[in-house]
Design a protein around this motif. Structure first.
Motif, PDB file in Angstrom:
ATOM      1  N   LEU A 221     153.484 158.877  70.192  1.00  0.00           N
ATOM      2  CA  LEU A 221     153.721 159.423  68.859  1.00  0.00           C
ATOM      3  C   LEU A 221     152.448 159.398  68.013  1.00  0.00           C
ATOM      4  CD1 LEU A 221     157.171 157.710  68.227  1.00  0.00           C
ATOM      5  CD2 LEU A 221     156.793 160.190  68.424  1.00  0.00           C
ATOM      6  N   LEU A 222     151.684 158.326  68.122  1.00  0.00           N
ATOM      7  CA  LEU A 222     150.441 158.234  67.355  1.00  0.00           C
ATOM      8  C   LEU A 222     149.344 159.111  67.944  1.00  0.00           C
ATOM      9  CD1 LEU A 222     150.490 154.415  66.533  1.00  0.00           C
ATOM     10  CD2 LEU A 222     150.703 156.298  64.902  1.00  0.00           C
ATOM     11  N   GLU A 223     149.319 159.258  69.264  1.00  0.00           N
ATOM     12  CA  GLU A 223     148.358 160.179  69.872  1.00  0.00           C
ATOM     13  C   GLU A 223     148.586 161.597  69.377  1.00  0.00           C
ATOM     14  OE1 GLU A 223     146.951 158.457  74.154  1.00  0.00           O
ATOM     15  OE2 GLU A 223     149.067 159.021  74.002  1.00  0.00           O
ATOM     16  N   ALA A 224     149.850 161.959  69.156  1.00  0.00           N
ATOM     17  CA  ALA A 224     150.165 163.285  68.609  1.00  0.00           C
ATOM     18  C   ALA A 224     149.635 163.445  67.188  1.00  0.00           C
ATOM     19  CB  ALA A 224     151.669 163.514  68.641  1.00  0.00           C
ATOM     20  N   GLU A 225     149.367 162.333  66.526  1.00  0.00           N
ATOM     21  CA  GLU A 225     148.803 162.345  65.175  1.00  0.00           C
ATOM     22  C   GLU A 225     147.277 162.206  65.199  1.00  0.00           C
ATOM     23  OE1 GLU A 225     150.229 162.690  62.203  1.00  0.00           O
ATOM     24  OE2 GLU A 225     152.356 162.661  62.743  1.00  0.00           O
ATOM     25  N   GLY A 226     146.682 162.249  66.390  1.00  0.00           N
ATOM     26  CA  GLY A 226     145.232 162.191  66.500  1.00  0.00           C
ATOM     27  C   GLY A 226     144.651 160.820  66.726  1.00  0.00           C
ATOM     28  N   TYR A 227     145.497 159.822  67.032  1.00  0.00           N
ATOM     29  CA  TYR A 227     145.012 158.470  67.258  1.00  0.00           C
ATOM     30  C   TYR A 227     144.553 158.285  68.699  1.00  0.00           C
ATOM     31  CZ  TYR A 227     146.631 156.718  62.751  1.00  0.00           C
ATOM     32  OH  TYR A 227     146.774 156.484  61.405  1.00  0.00           O
ATOM     33  N   GLU A 228     143.538 157.450  68.868  1.00  0.00           N
ATOM     34  CA  GLU A 228     143.097 157.018  70.192  1.00  0.00           C
ATOM     35  C   GLU A 228     143.668 155.625  70.449  1.00  0.00           C
ATOM     36  OE1 GLU A 228     138.898 155.416  71.673  1.00  0.00           O
ATOM     37  OE2 GLU A 228     138.914 157.630  71.574  1.00  0.00           O
ATOM     38  N   VAL A 229     144.260 155.444  71.629  1.00  0.00           N
ATOM     39  CA  VAL A 229     144.793 154.132  71.995  1.00  0.00           C
ATOM     40  C   VAL A 229     143.632 153.238  72.422  1.00  0.00           C
ATOM     41  CG1 VAL A 229     146.318 152.871  73.553  1.00  0.00           C
ATOM     42  CG2 VAL A 229     147.017 155.108  72.650  1.00  0.00           C
ATOM     43  N   PHE A 230     143.514 152.086  71.776  1.00  0.00           N
ATOM     44  CA  PHE A 230     142.381 151.192  72.000  1.00  0.00           C
ATOM     45  C   PHE A 230     142.897 149.860  72.530  1.00  0.00           C
ATOM     46  CE2 PHE A 230     139.076 148.175  70.411  1.00  0.00           C
ATOM     47  CZ  PHE A 230     137.987 148.719  71.083  1.00  0.00           C
ATOM     48  N   HIS A 231     142.408 149.459  73.701  1.00  0.00           N
ATOM     49  CA  HIS A 231     142.763 148.180  74.310  1.00  0.00           C
ATOM     50  C   HIS A 231     141.567 147.234  74.165  1.00  0.00           C
ATOM     51  CE1 HIS A 231     146.396 149.855  76.173  1.00  0.00           C
ATOM     52  NE2 HIS A 231     145.680 150.914  76.485  1.00  0.00           N
ATOM     53  N   PRO A 232     141.554 146.357  73.161  1.00  0.00           N
ATOM     54  CA  PRO A 232     140.359 145.548  72.889  1.00  0.00           C
ATOM     55  C   PRO A 232     139.893 144.714  74.069  1.00  0.00           C
ATOM     56  CG  PRO A 232     141.940 145.354  71.106  1.00  0.00           C
ATOM     57  CD  PRO A 232     142.629 146.083  72.196  1.00  0.00           C
ATOM     58  N   GLN A 233     140.831 144.156  74.831  1.00  0.00           N
ATOM     59  CA  GLN A 233     140.465 143.252  75.916  1.00  0.00           C
ATOM     60  C   GLN A 233     139.692 143.947  77.033  1.00  0.00           C
ATOM     61  OE1 GLN A 233     143.466 144.404  75.338  1.00  0.00           O
ATOM     62  NE2 GLN A 233     144.480 144.933  77.247  1.00  0.00           N
ATOM     63  N   LYS A 234     139.658 145.271  77.028  1.00  0.00           N
ATOM     64  CA  LYS A 234     138.929 146.029  78.045  1.00  0.00           C
ATOM     65  C   LYS A 234     137.487 146.314  77.638  1.00  0.00           C
ATOM     66  CE  LYS A 234     142.988 148.324  80.017  1.00  0.00           C
ATOM     67  NZ  LYS A 234     143.573 149.619  80.445  1.00  0.00           N
ATOM     68  N   HIS A 235     137.096 145.850  76.459  1.00  0.00           N
ATOM     69  CA  HIS A 235     135.772 146.169  75.923  1.00  0.00           C
ATOM     70  C   HIS A 235     135.013 144.900  75.574  1.00  0.00           C
ATOM     71  CE1 HIS A 235     136.909 150.433  75.436  1.00  0.00           C
ATOM     72  NE2 HIS A 235     138.092 149.954  75.098  1.00  0.00           N
ATOM     73  N   PRO A 236     133.680 144.887  75.746  1.00  0.00           N
ATOM     74  CA  PRO A 236     132.885 143.731  75.301  1.00  0.00           C
ATOM     75  C   PRO A 236     132.922 143.615  73.782  1.00  0.00           C
ATOM     76  CG  PRO A 236     131.451 145.530  75.982  1.00  0.00           C
ATOM     77  CD  PRO A 236     132.851 145.933  76.368  1.00  0.00           C
ATOM     78  N   HIS A 237     132.495 142.447  73.281  1.00  0.00           N
ATOM     79  CA  HIS A 237     132.645 142.174  71.855  1.00  0.00           C
ATOM     80  C   HIS A 237     131.933 143.196  70.988  1.00  0.00           C
ATOM     81  CE1 HIS A 237     128.571 140.508  72.121  1.00  0.00           C
ATOM     82  NE2 HIS A 237     128.538 140.606  70.821  1.00  0.00           N
ATOM     83  N   ASP A 238     130.742 143.653  71.420  1.00  0.00           N
ATOM     84  CA  ASP A 238     130.007 144.579  70.567  1.00  0.00           C
ATOM     85  C   ASP A 238     130.695 145.939  70.491  1.00  0.00           C
ATOM     86  OD1 ASP A 238     129.424 144.995  73.249  1.00  0.00           O
ATOM     87  OD2 ASP A 238     127.304 145.414  72.927  1.00  0.00           O
ATOM     88  N   ALA A 239     131.350 146.358  71.582  1.00  0.00           N
ATOM     89  CA  ALA A 239     132.089 147.624  71.561  1.00  0.00           C
ATOM     90  C   ALA A 239     133.335 147.512  70.686  1.00  0.00           C
ATOM     91  CB  ALA A 239     132.471 148.031  72.981  1.00  0.00           C
ATOM     92  N   GLN A 240     133.979 146.350  70.693  1.00  0.00           N
ATOM     93  CA  GLN A 240     135.130 146.150  69.815  1.00  0.00           C
ATOM     94  C   GLN A 240     134.704 146.262  68.352  1.00  0.00           C
ATOM     95  OE1 GLN A 240     137.544 142.627  70.719  1.00  0.00           O
ATOM     96  NE2 GLN A 240     136.679 142.610  72.776  1.00  0.00           N
TER      97      GLN A 240
END
Length: 382
Positions: A221-240
């Motif tokens: 539903l949020l992707e339909a509103e233009g949101y990107e799904v973000f999974h923080p644990q998949k990214h290093p601290h600087d990317a978060q």
């Protein structure tokens, strides 16, 4: 025998700038090895004659996380130089972002006077590993001095012990000195990079970590509103940090990454915080974001039921929230976080049953609806 001490809950609203103790020959006492992760640890800073240094106590709401230890017997390790005490180093991400950084405000006035900063483990589980994990976060938040995590009782030649300037519950808005330090330093060395609209998701975490039923539908539903799904644990601290600095609109269920958003975000952002369990944590996250950055933040508690583990007695960080998607849609629309006026349907009973079976299988347990009173805070901040 432990030192007796009269504990008084601190009031940080008026500032903590004058609450830095300087101890010559300080005795830094980590929690004893082999005890496991206890909710309250006998750990902290003692004077050479065994008195507890009050500024070194770490509080969670009305309860001290660290209480007076006994003077350690035998020979002590020695650490030469001048250092600053930061308190217990939590391995848990959310507690690190609240309780392990609650004294960083003092690095500003002390940075030219010290050789580094000192932690003690929250409990004795791979202290070197935990220090290595969080050292980059500490640097990114503005504490650029060397950091050590002392696993053995140590006599420190000269130790500054700042009082806690931030914490859970009544301390979530931070002391003025703490907010000033964060605004000036946290994340400033990392360029914003990422989508303008993000949904901070828990759907890729193990089922035992908890979330909201139907989160995949919420993502769609949020992707339909233009949101990107973000999974923080998949990214290093600087990317978060880069992602949170870039985003202009953020939606997330109440969870630890929102603490980081509050630290590194800015006043132009809008955030919707979806409650996933009883305890008003959505309101605490909103208070922190507003206080730290002056940004718009809306707590959104539309819980119909909490689903808890079969042997649990109340909602916690492992429970799942059954959310009224129609009411959530209305709140997001009113906040300007979505644009489509078509209401979102609630989950059907069949969909709820399917979700409960799925998370039960994933967590290798079963879940039941919680029928108890609302409002009691969960045991953890994740």
């Amino acid at each position: 025998m432990a030192i007796q001490f009269d504990y008084t809950v601190p009031d940080i609203s008026g500032g903590v700038g004058d609450r830095i103790a300087l101890v010559e020959g300080a005795i830094v006492v980590p929690p004893a090895k082999g005890l496991g992760n206890q909710s309250v640890q006998r750990s902290g800073v003692l004077t050479p004659d065994g008195r507890l240094v009050e500024e070194g106590i770490t509080w969670r709401g009305q309860t001290p996380v660290t209480i007076a230890p006994a003077m350690p017997p035998g020979e002590l390790a020695d650490l030469k130089g001048t250092w600053m005490f930061l308190g217990p180093l939590f391995g848990h991400f959310g507690h690190f972002l609240v309780e392990s950084i609650c004294r960083i405000w003092a690095f500003g006035p002390l940075k030219d006077k010290i050789d580094g900063v000192i932690y003690v483990p929250k409990f004795q589980n791979r202290p070197d590993h935990v220090a290595n994990v969080y050292r980059p976060f500490l640097q990114a938040l503005g504490v650029t001095a060397p950091m050590v995590n002392l696993e053995d009782p140590t006599r420190v030649e000269r130790l500054y012990v700042p009082a806690q300037g931030f914490g859970m519950f009544q301390m979530i808005e931070g002391a003025p000195e703490y907010r000033d330090f964060v605004r000036a330093h946290a994340g400033k060395g990392i360029e914003p990079k990422g989508a303008e609209k993000i949904y901070i998701s828990r759907s890729a975490l193990p089922a035992i970590r908890g979330s909201v039923l139907g989160e995949k539908r919420l993502e769609a539903l949020l992707e339909a509103e233009g949101y990107e799904v973000f999974h923080p644990q998949k990214h290093p601290h600087d990317a978060q940090i880069a992602a949170y600095r870039a985003a202009r609109q953020i939606v997330g269920v109440d969870c630890s990454p929102l603490h980081l958003l509050a630290l590194v975000g800015d006043k132009e952002q809008k955030t919707g915080i979806v409650a996933r369990r009883d305890g008003d944590l959505d309101q605490y996250f909103a208070r922190q974001i507003r206080a730290f950055q002056g940004a718009e933040a809306w707590p959104m508690n539309f819980l119909i039921r909490n689903w808890i583990e079969a042997d649990a007695t109340r909602p916690s960080r492992t429970s799942w929230g059954e959310v009224d998607f129609t009411a959530l849609h209305g709140a997001l629309l009113k906040a300007g976080l979505i644009a489509n006026p078509e209401p979102w349907p609630r989950l059907t009973e069949a969909e709820i049953a399917e979700e409960v079976a799925r998370i039960g299988a994933g967590a290798q347990t079963t879940f039941k609806p919680y029928e108890g009173p609302k409002g009691k805070a969960p045991s953890d901040a994740d």
